[in-house]
Design a protein around this motif. Structure first.
Motif, PDB file in Angstrom:
ATOM      1  N   ALA A  73       0.839  -1.211   0.000  1.00  0.00           N
ATOM      2  CA  ALA A  73       0.000   0.000   0.000  1.00  0.00           C
ATOM      3  C   ALA A  73       0.869   1.255   0.000  1.00  0.00           C
ATOM      4  CB  ALA A  73      -0.915  -0.016   1.223  1.00  0.00           C
ATOM      5  N   PHE A  74       1.967   1.199   0.748  1.00  0.00           N
ATOM      6  CA  PHE A  74       2.867   2.355   0.783  1.00  0.00           C
ATOM      7  C   PHE A  74       3.548   2.553  -0.579  1.00  0.00           C
ATOM      8  CE2 PHE A  74       7.006   4.351   2.229  1.00  0.00           C
ATOM      9  CZ  PHE A  74       6.444   5.603   2.419  1.00  0.00           C
ATOM     10  N   ALA A  75       3.888   1.431  -1.234  1.00  0.00           N
ATOM     11  CA  ALA A  75       4.495   1.526  -2.570  1.00  0.00           C
ATOM     12  C   ALA A  75       3.520   2.185  -3.544  1.00  0.00           C
ATOM     13  CB  ALA A  75       4.887   0.141  -3.063  1.00  0.00           C
ATOM     14  N   TYR A  76       2.232   1.809  -3.464  1.00  0.00           N
ATOM     15  CA  TYR A  76       1.213   2.447  -4.305  1.00  0.00           C
ATOM     16  C   TYR A  76       1.150   3.946  -4.009  1.00  0.00           C
ATOM     17  CZ  TYR A  76      -0.844  -1.842  -6.181  1.00  0.00           C
ATOM     18  OH  TYR A  76      -1.057  -3.005  -6.864  1.00  0.00           O
ATOM     19  N   ARG A  77       1.222   4.259  -2.723  1.00  0.00           N
ATOM     20  CA  ARG A  77       1.130   5.673  -2.328  1.00  0.00           C
ATOM     21  C   ARG A  77       2.300   6.460  -2.925  1.00  0.00           C
ATOM     22  NH1 ARG A  77      -2.829   7.691   0.769  1.00  0.00           N
ATOM     23  NH2 ARG A  77      -2.482   9.866   1.280  1.00  0.00           N
ATOM     24  N   LEU A  78       3.495   5.877  -2.840  1.00  0.00           N
ATOM     25  CA  LEU A  78       4.671   6.551  -3.413  1.00  0.00           C
ATOM     26  C   LEU A  78       4.493   6.745  -4.915  1.00  0.00           C
ATOM     27  CD1 LEU A  78       7.701   4.860  -1.585  1.00  0.00           C
ATOM     28  CD2 LEU A  78       6.755   7.138  -1.203  1.00  0.00           C
ATOM     29  N   LEU A  79       3.941   5.721  -5.558  1.00  0.00           N
ATOM     30  CA  LEU A  79       3.703   5.807  -7.008  1.00  0.00           C
ATOM     31  C   LEU A  79       2.731   6.958  -7.308  1.00  0.00           C
ATOM     32  CD1 LEU A  79       4.024   4.463  -9.850  1.00  0.00           C
ATOM     33  CD2 LEU A  79       1.954   3.173  -9.309  1.00  0.00           C
ATOM     34  N   PHE A  80       1.684   7.062  -6.498  1.00  0.00           N
ATOM     35  CA  PHE A  80       0.691   8.119  -6.716  1.00  0.00           C
ATOM     36  C   PHE A  80       1.278   9.497  -6.412  1.00  0.00           C
ATOM     37  CE2 PHE A  80      -3.421   5.408  -6.320  1.00  0.00           C
ATOM     38  CZ  PHE A  80      -2.979   4.667  -7.406  1.00  0.00           C
ATOM     39  N   TYR A  81       2.169   9.560  -5.409  1.00  0.00           N
ATOM     40  CA  TYR A  81       2.852  10.844  -5.150  1.00  0.00           C
ATOM     41  C   TYR A  81       3.623  11.257  -6.407  1.00  0.00           C
ATOM     42  CZ  TYR A  81       2.095  10.520  -0.038  1.00  0.00           C
ATOM     43  OH  TYR A  81       1.546  10.451   1.209  1.00  0.00           O
ATOM     44  N   ALA A  82       4.312  10.267  -7.014  1.00  0.00           N
ATOM     45  CA  ALA A  82       5.120  10.561  -8.214  1.00  0.00           C
ATOM     46  C   ALA A  82       4.215  11.011  -9.357  1.00  0.00           C
ATOM     47  CB  ALA A  82       5.917   9.332  -8.612  1.00  0.00           C
ATOM     48  N   ILE A  83       3.073  10.314  -9.528  1.00  0.00           N
ATOM     49  CA  ILE A  83       2.150  10.673 -10.621  1.00  0.00           C
ATOM     50  C   ILE A  83       1.591  12.076 -10.396  1.00  0.00           C
ATOM     51  CG2 ILE A  83      -0.084  10.119 -11.677  1.00  0.00           C
ATOM     52  CD1 ILE A  83       0.558   7.144 -11.047  1.00  0.00           C
ATOM     53  N   PHE A  84       1.140  12.336  -9.180  1.00  0.00           N
ATOM     54  CA  PHE A  84       0.569  13.654  -8.882  1.00  0.00           C
ATOM     55  C   PHE A  84       1.649  14.736  -8.940  1.00  0.00           C
ATOM     56  CE2 PHE A  84      -0.866  16.937  -5.795  1.00  0.00           C
ATOM     57  CZ  PHE A  84      -2.024  17.334  -6.461  1.00  0.00           C
ATOM     58  N   GLY A  85       2.874  14.329  -8.621  1.00  0.00           N
ATOM     59  CA  GLY A  85       3.977  15.296  -8.612  1.00  0.00           C
ATOM     60  C   GLY A  85       4.288  15.853 -10.001  1.00  0.00           C
ATOM     61  N   ILE A  86       3.987  15.070 -11.054  1.00  0.00           N
ATOM     62  CA  ILE A  86       4.352  15.518 -12.416  1.00  0.00           C
ATOM     63  C   ILE A  86       3.662  16.842 -12.774  1.00  0.00           C
ATOM     64  CG2 ILE A  86       4.214  14.924 -14.879  1.00  0.00           C
ATOM     65  CD1 ILE A  86       4.681  11.968 -13.975  1.00  0.00           C
ATOM     66  N   PRO A  87       2.316  16.932 -12.706  1.00  0.00           N
ATOM     67  CA  PRO A  87       1.705  18.238 -13.027  1.00  0.00           C
ATOM     68  C   PRO A  87       2.071  19.336 -12.022  1.00  0.00           C
ATOM     69  CG  PRO A  87       0.036  16.694 -12.230  1.00  0.00           C
ATOM     70  CD  PRO A  87       1.279  15.911 -12.433  1.00  0.00           C
ATOM     71  N   VAL A  88       2.252  18.946 -10.749  1.00  0.00           N
ATOM     72  CA  VAL A  88       2.613  19.954  -9.735  1.00  0.00           C
ATOM     73  C   VAL A  88       3.976  20.569 -10.087  1.00  0.00           C
ATOM     74  CG1 VAL A  88       3.261  20.264  -7.301  1.00  0.00           C
ATOM     75  CG2 VAL A  88       1.241  18.943  -7.881  1.00  0.00           C
TER      76      VAL A  88
END
Lengths: 414, 311
Positions: free
Chosen positions: B191-206
């Motif tokens: 679950a934490f790995a998924y969260r890190l992945l989502f941080y990376a995905i969300f981080g791109i537009p940010v």
């Protein structure tokens, strides 16, 4: 270099192999049986867990079988669960008498299980986390609170838990958490979606030498319904009023008289009255009744120069209907402290002094004896602005660093 | 390699401009100080109602006192929590940005003040690095006030775009999508790995929005463009054309931040009570100075890269 080689006969090898198979099968059967013994919601949790069986004995508990269903990945945390369980049983047993069951099952549930912190007759649920800190006591607190409920709430498997039993469990848990985790738990939070823990080491939650007096403020793991919170606060107040030894003896007798739970505040009061030869009915009637408000406060305080002296007038008021013998402190500029106890049932008292130096502050219940006080904000009145204490100034400086970091983090986005 | 050269060049330029670091430190402290004074007043008022003697006789604030204070606190005082101590402070801010945690509305005031202060500072900073030499006070004032209104608009536009992301994509990604992939049976590490992945995905537009704002400011200074839209257009074209180099430079700056952040965390964790109290405050302030220097390196290296690749 010499090598020695043990040559086993084929028969011996077969015997060892069969013995190993039997050991594995026995362990598996034991685990299976242990799972079948559990309540349905727990048995489903244990599918991927391994079983560890221990024995616990103490002067009050002859032999309790402890069955731990632990995550294979829990590493050293499994050891800590075992240790905290043992310490909790020892502490609670010393205080309140024997554990009500011959066996205690501790289930290390998945991290996001809604059952974490729950207790069933003879079984409790905890959850070790993937990332953990030894200084973060949240897992231990949930486990201790669940074990404390075994002593007070889960004794009666069929009856619905009653508010008074829940309150007794909360009170016992708050004391046990302080006693078991003294000097070992610090303020901690989980960041990044609740996965990454961090503990502030300069903020101990149960400092050494603090004693297990229960806390003024509850732990997150103890939050329950309003009735139980009120009962817990009433018991903490009672402990400060009659002392821990007297209350402890009363609670031991209460447990013995109501082995299946379902007692009442009146029953506890009767026991305490019998044991102590006093009448606690006034306190019990008010403290364990939800709609009785306890609220003592400072209504007015002034100090005026009068020739070479100071005329000091103070009015203290009882805003609620609850009666309790509260103490109050009057502090003067020359360091003099007047400490008195307000015992009578008058709704207010007026104090007048001619003092050598001016009054600086008034405080009602400075020792935090009345934990049922509904509004502590009116308990203190400062007449002269005092400089902020050093820890507060340092906290303010830390806050300023935090704000600068927030400004930098926010402005980096734009 | 161009990005690395630009980053090294940015480092050199910042190392040669200690007065600029000092200026940013003074401005940051000056922005934060009034709010600290307001909070100090609120604390004093709260202590007039709550006993100062209950638990403050010891060397540290008592956890019970803190809990009790928080239960009555509102406004800025509500942000006075144990999370401001030591390494918990940057961790809390970073986690709040990543998780989109709602903060008390009163924090809009200091954050807006911070954005305005940086809109002033960027004019001086970028002119200083563009000229590769010191500025007189009048030149610095002129650079600050000439670009101030445009930089405010650029920051406001970027803030609005980020807000839109946080109101739309963030709840979708970390709400429904996250709950779907990280189900009840997912191990915590997964679950934490998924969260890190989502941080990376969300981080791109940010990061894209943040870089657009940064290069738009650089374009304003370097090209002397008159319009804000023109600068944003130039920045977008630049990022689209040289996204690999710009992203690499961003990663160098992020890696530096990660190293400094880790260092702070290690000092705080290993030092224990030896780095508590005033020492902890000083370490925290040193961390802020390091972050400010890194911010300047980011500006200087972006300007250098823009000048090299503009053709």
């Amino acid at each position: 270099m010499y090598y020695t080689r043990t040559v086993w006969s084929r028969r011996a090898q077969c015997l060892v192999f069969v013995a190993c198979l039997m050991v594995i099968a026995t362990g598996w059967m034991g685990t299976l049986q242990a799972r079948q013994d559990m309540a349905p919601p727990l048995s489903t949790l244990t599918a991927a867990l391994y079983l560890r069986v221990e024995r616990f004995s103490s002067p009050v508990d002859a032999a309790i079988e402890l069955r731990f269903f632990l995550k294979p990945s829990s590493n050293g945390q499994g050891e800590r669960v075992v240790e905290v369980t043992r310490q909790s049983l020892r502490t609670l047993g010393d205080w309140f008498g024997p554990f009500p069951y011959p066996r205690l099952i501790v289930v290390d549930a998945p991290w996001n299980s809604t059952l974490v912190g729950a207790s069933f007759p003879g079984a409790v649920v905890t959850s070790t986390r993937w990332l953990s800190l030894s200084r973060d006591g949240s897992v231990d607190r949930a486990l201790i609170a669940a074990i404390a409920r075994e002593y007070w709430v889960d004794r009666a498997s069929s009856a619905d838990p009653r508010a008074f039993d829940e309150g007794l469990a909360q009170y016992a848990a708050a004391r046990a958490i302080d006693a078991v985790l003294q000097g070992r738990q610090y303020w901690a939070r989980r960041y990044f979606g609740g996965f990454v823990p961090y503990a502030v080491r300069s903020l101990p939650l149960s400092p050494p030498r603090s004693g297990a007096q229960g806390r003024r403020v509850s732990f997150d793991e103890l939050r329950a319904s309003g009735d139980a919170v009120r009962t817990s606060l009433a018991l903490q107040t009672l402990e400060r009023y009659i002392g821990w030894p007297a209350l402890q003896q009363g609670l031991v007798a209460y447990r013995a008289r109501f082995p299946g739970g379902g007692g009442s505040p009146e029953a506890l009061q009767t026991i305490l009255d019998e044991q102590g030869g006093r009448d606690l009915s006034t306190f019990f009637k008010a403290a364990f009744t939800e709609d009785t408000i306890f609220d003592y406060g400072v209504e007015q305080a002034s100090t005026m120069p009068l020739a070479d002296k100071h005329k000091v007038t103070v009015a203290l008021r009882r805003y609620g209907g609850g009666l309790f013998p509260v103490s109050y402190d009057l502090r003067f500029a020359d360091g003099t402290i007047i400490h008195e106890v307000w015992r009578d049932a008058m709704p207010s008292i007026a104090l007048e002094y001619t003092a050598a130096s001016p009054l600086t502050s008034v405080q009602v219940d400075p020792d935090y004896a009345l934990l049922l006080d509904a509004d502590r904000a009116n308990n203190f009145r400062a007449l002269t602005p005092s400089p902020l204490a050093n820890p507060i100034v340092r906290g303010l400086a830390s806050w300023m660093v935090w704000l600068q970091d927030l400004l930098l983090t926010s402005s980096a986005l734009s | 390699m161009l990005s690395f050269k630009a980053w090294i060049d940015g480092l050199r330029q910042v190392a040669r401009a200690p007065l600029l670091i000092l200026l940013t430190v003074i401005v940051t402290v000056a922005v934060a100080a009034p709010f600290a004074l307001v909070l100090g007043g609120e604390l004093r008022a709260a202590l007039a109602d709550q006993s100062a003697s209950i638990s403050l006789g010891s060397s540290e604030i008592d956890a019970d006192w803190w809990n009790e204070f928080r239960s009555h606190a509102g406004g800025l005082a509500a942000t006075f929590t144990p999370t401001v101590i030591g390494f918990a402070a940057p961790l809390d801010n970073l986690s709040a940005i990543a998780d989109g945690t709602r903060r008390p509305a009163v924090l809009i005031v200091p954050i807006a003040a911070g954005v305005l202060a940086w809109a002033l500072l960027w004019g001086i900073v970028l002119h200083r690095f563009d000229r590769r030499g010191g500025l007189s006070i009048s030149e610095a004032a002129s650079a600050a006030f000439t670009h101030f209104p445009r930089f405010v608009v650029i920051s406001a536009a970027a803030a609005a775009a980020q807000l839109l992301l946080y109101l739309t994509i963030h709840p979708l990604l970390f709400g429904a999508v996250y709950r779907t992939v990280a189900s009840d049976v997912t191990p915590e590490s997964g679950a934490f790995a998924y969260r890190l992945l989502f941080y990376a995905i969300f981080g791109i537009p940010v990061v894209a929005i943040s870089l657009t704002a940064e290069y738009a400011r650089v374009a304003q200074v370097v090209t002397q463009e008159s319009g804000i839209a023109a600068s944003i257009g130039t920045a977008l074209r630049f990022i689209r054309r040289h996204w690999r180099t710009a992203a690499a430079l961003y990663l160098f700056n992020t890696a530096t931040f990660a190293i400094v952040m880790t260092g702070h965390g290690v000092i705080d964790s290993m030092g224990g009570t030896r780095v508590a109290g005033w020492r902890g405050v000083l370490i925290g302030q040193a961390f802020i100075v390091a972050r400010l220097a890194m911010r300047l390196v980011s500006g200087a290296s972006s300007l250098e890269l823009f000048k090299k690749l503009r053709g």
